[in-house]
Design a protein around this motif. Structure first.
Motif, PDB file in Angstrom:
ATOM      1  N   LEU A 250     -62.065  26.193  14.914  1.00 17.12           N
ATOM      2  CA  LEU A 250     -63.208  26.504  15.922  1.00 17.12           C
ATOM      3  C   LEU A 250     -62.855  25.841  17.163  1.00 17.12           C
ATOM      4  CD1 LEU A 250     -65.942  27.916  16.386  1.00 17.12           C
ATOM      5  CD2 LEU A 250     -67.097  25.788  15.528  1.00 17.12           C
ATOM      6  N   VAL A 251     -62.511  24.463  17.250  1.00 16.54           N
ATOM      7  CA  VAL A 251     -62.286  23.591  18.429  1.00 16.54           C
ATOM      8  C   VAL A 251     -61.020  24.378  19.001  1.00 16.54           C
ATOM      9  CG1 VAL A 251     -61.063  21.644  19.121  1.00 16.54           C
ATOM     10  CG2 VAL A 251     -63.045  21.300  17.232  1.00 16.54           C
ATOM     11  N   GLN A 252     -59.889  24.736  18.326  1.00 17.45           N
ATOM     12  CA  GLN A 252     -58.843  25.402  19.163  1.00 17.45           C
ATOM     13  C   GLN A 252     -59.167  26.734  19.776  1.00 17.45           C
ATOM     14  OE1 GLN A 252     -56.002  23.906  19.913  1.00 17.45           O
ATOM     15  NE2 GLN A 252     -56.745  21.906  18.968  1.00 17.45           N
ATOM     16  N   GLN A 253     -60.152  27.402  19.356  1.00 20.29           N
ATOM     17  CA  GLN A 253     -60.562  28.476  19.879  1.00 20.29           C
ATOM     18  C   GLN A 253     -61.098  28.501  21.352  1.00 20.29           C
ATOM     19  OE1 GLN A 253     -63.369  30.528  17.075  1.00 20.29           O
ATOM     20  NE2 GLN A 253     -61.655  31.499  16.029  1.00 20.29           N
ATOM     21  N   GLY A 254     -62.004  27.352  21.209  1.00 19.69           N
ATOM     22  CA  GLY A 254     -62.888  26.865  22.574  1.00 19.69           C
ATOM     23  C   GLY A 254     -61.669  26.282  23.530  1.00 19.69           C
ATOM     24  N   VAL A 255     -60.785  25.548  23.097  1.00 16.44           N
ATOM     25  CA  VAL A 255     -59.749  25.115  24.015  1.00 16.44           C
ATOM     26  C   VAL A 255     -58.817  26.225  24.572  1.00 16.44           C
ATOM     27  CG1 VAL A 255     -57.535  23.871  24.006  1.00 16.44           C
ATOM     28  CG2 VAL A 255     -59.257  23.022  22.621  1.00 16.44           C
ATOM     29  N   ILE A 256     -58.617  27.083  23.825  1.00 13.44           N
ATOM     30  CA  ILE A 256     -58.091  28.406  24.288  1.00 13.44           C
ATOM     31  C   ILE A 256     -58.922  29.160  25.271  1.00 13.44           C
ATOM     32  CG2 ILE A 256     -56.942  30.799  23.732  1.00 13.44           C
ATOM     33  CD1 ILE A 256     -55.947  29.585  21.055  1.00 13.44           C
ATOM     34  N   GLY A 257     -60.087  29.434  25.190  1.00 15.44           N
ATOM     35  CA  GLY A 257     -61.069  30.016  25.879  1.00 15.44           C
ATOM     36  C   GLY A 257     -61.107  29.453  27.133  1.00 15.44           C
ATOM     37  N   ILE A 258     -61.418  28.174  27.094  1.00 16.95           N
ATOM     38  CA  ILE A 258     -61.578  27.340  28.504  1.00 16.95           C
ATOM     39  C   ILE A 258     -60.430  27.314  29.357  1.00 16.95           C
ATOM     40  CG2 ILE A 258     -61.903  24.845  29.278  1.00 16.95           C
ATOM     41  CD1 ILE A 258     -63.787  24.367  26.864  1.00 16.95           C
ATOM     42  N   ARG A 259     -59.145  27.454  28.569  1.00 20.01           N
ATOM     43  CA  ARG A 259     -57.759  27.562  29.651  1.00 20.01           C
ATOM     44  C   ARG A 259     -57.818  28.826  30.301  1.00 20.01           C
ATOM     45  NH1 ARG A 259     -54.283  24.650  31.941  1.00 20.01           N
ATOM     46  NH2 ARG A 259     -52.397  26.081  32.543  1.00 20.01           N
ATOM     47  N   TYR A 260     -58.335  29.954  29.308  1.00 21.41           N
ATOM     48  CA  TYR A 260     -58.303  31.213  30.046  1.00 21.41           C
ATOM     49  C   TYR A 260     -59.258  31.315  31.051  1.00 21.41           C
ATOM     50  CZ  TYR A 260     -55.835  34.182  26.680  1.00 21.41           C
ATOM     51  OH  TYR A 260     -54.918  34.723  25.849  1.00 21.41           O
ATOM     52  N   TRP A 261     -60.551  30.735  31.204  1.00 22.35           N
ATOM     53  CA  TRP A 261     -61.505  30.696  31.999  1.00 22.35           C
ATOM     54  C   TRP A 261     -61.156  29.627  33.194  1.00 22.35           C
ATOM     55  CZ3 TRP A 261     -65.181  30.089  27.275  1.00 22.35           C
ATOM     56  CH2 TRP A 261     -65.251  31.433  26.671  1.00 22.35           C
ATOM     57  N   THR A 262     -61.043  28.617  32.956  1.00 22.87           N
ATOM     58  CA  THR A 262     -60.717  27.761  33.860  1.00 22.87           C
ATOM     59  C   THR A 262     -59.493  27.108  34.592  1.00 22.87           C
ATOM     60  OG1 THR A 262     -60.393  25.628  32.441  1.00 22.87           O
ATOM     61  CG2 THR A 262     -62.640  26.716  33.036  1.00 22.87           C
ATOM     62  N   GLY A 263     -58.313  27.328  33.672  1.00 24.50           N
ATOM     63  CA  GLY A 263     -56.967  27.245  33.806  1.00 24.50           C
ATOM     64  C   GLY A 263     -56.743  25.780  33.810  1.00 24.50           C
TER      65      GLY A 263
END
Length: 280
Positions: A250-263
């Motif tokens: 779950l944490v890594q899903q969030g990390v990947i999403g934040i990278r997509y959205w914020t760079g």
């Protein structure tokens, strides 16, 4: 202020109790970003209007949960590789005027697993054939797993995942019926449980797996995030196995999403602590 909102049809908890909201907003605070991640309830009949609203308001992206993961696709401009193969979207990213559909379900799982072992060339036994198992199977194949055995009670659903993996990836997949207590074949490197058995509140439930067939050289991963230490993982640890839990996924899903959205890269330790503070 930038707004980053999820479209969700399944979360009914207040934001303060929603694990994803708590985790991602904690990451934003730690990163010093004046961003928000808000929870919205969207009726399936209103999904198109919601996506058009996201476009109009300039959202940087959003998440989709069931029942929107497939239905959202016609409203998007393009799909990433994983989302295209899996046939479902859980993360949408704005690229200029375009909305790109991605799927981080399996990718987050694999990222968490890679902290324990590298899937490249490994032999995998995957329990389950639902949406989560499908996503995990695809991402394990894309990460280089050589062979994936899909174990499921329904032959039709199991074979569907097998056919997908054989047709769309380089992994060699096969189906094994889940009848009674399943015995893990010798030579298996990674065992993955991707069903809902053991999920809160049914924390005492145990997938029907022959524990005597689990050996210390195997890595055992469980997609259940609540509780993080499931009965299966505890049994595997007692046998000396390395394990990966669903909380890490779950944490890594969030990390990947934040990278997509914020760079930018979020701190997974901050995000995991936010989840633990919810006493999952």
């Amino acid at each position: 202020m930038n707004f980053l909102l999820p479209l969700t049809g399944s979360f009914a908890k207040p934001a303060a109790e929603n694990p994803t909201v708590a985790m991602i907003e904690a990451a934003y605070r730690a990163m010093g970003l004046d961003w928000r991640y808000l929870n919205c309830q969207v009726d399936p009949a209103d999904l198109g209007d919601a996506v058009r609203g996201a476009r109009a308001m300039g959202w940087r992206g959003f998440n989709c949960s069931i029942p929107h993961k497939v239905a959202v696709i016609p409203h998007l401009d393009e799909l990433g590789t994983s989302a295209r193969i899996i046939g479902a979207v859980n993360t949408v990213v704005r690229d200029g005027d375009r909305l790109i559909g991605e799927n981080t379900d399996g990718r987050g799982f694999v990222k968490a697993l890679q902290q324990v072992c590298d899937p490249m060339g490994k032999t995998v036994v995957l329990f389950g054939a639902g949406g989560a198992a499908r996503a995990v199977g695809v991402e394990m194949a894309l990460a280089g797993a050589a062979r994936i055995t899909v174990v499921n009670r329904s032959p039709d659903r199991g074979q569907t995942v097998v056919d997908l993996l054989n047709d769309q990836t380089d992994a060699r997949a096969d189906y094994a019926p889940w009848q009674g207590s399943f015995r893990i074949p010798q030579g298996t490197d990674i065992v993955i449980h991707a069903t809902s058995v053991g999920l809160y509140p049914d924390v005492d439930a145990m997938p029907d797996i022959d524990l005597d067939s689990i050996t210390p050289d195997m890595v055992v991963a469980d997609g259940i995030h609540n509780p993080p230490l499931t009965r299966l993982l505890k049994a595997a640890q007692d046998k000396g196995c390395k394990t990966a839990d669903g909380l890490g996924m779950l944490v890594q899903q969030g990390v990947i999403g934040i990278r997509y959205w914020t760079g930018k890269d979020a701190d997974p330790a901050v995000m995991r602590q936010a989840l633990l503070d919810l006493e999952l």
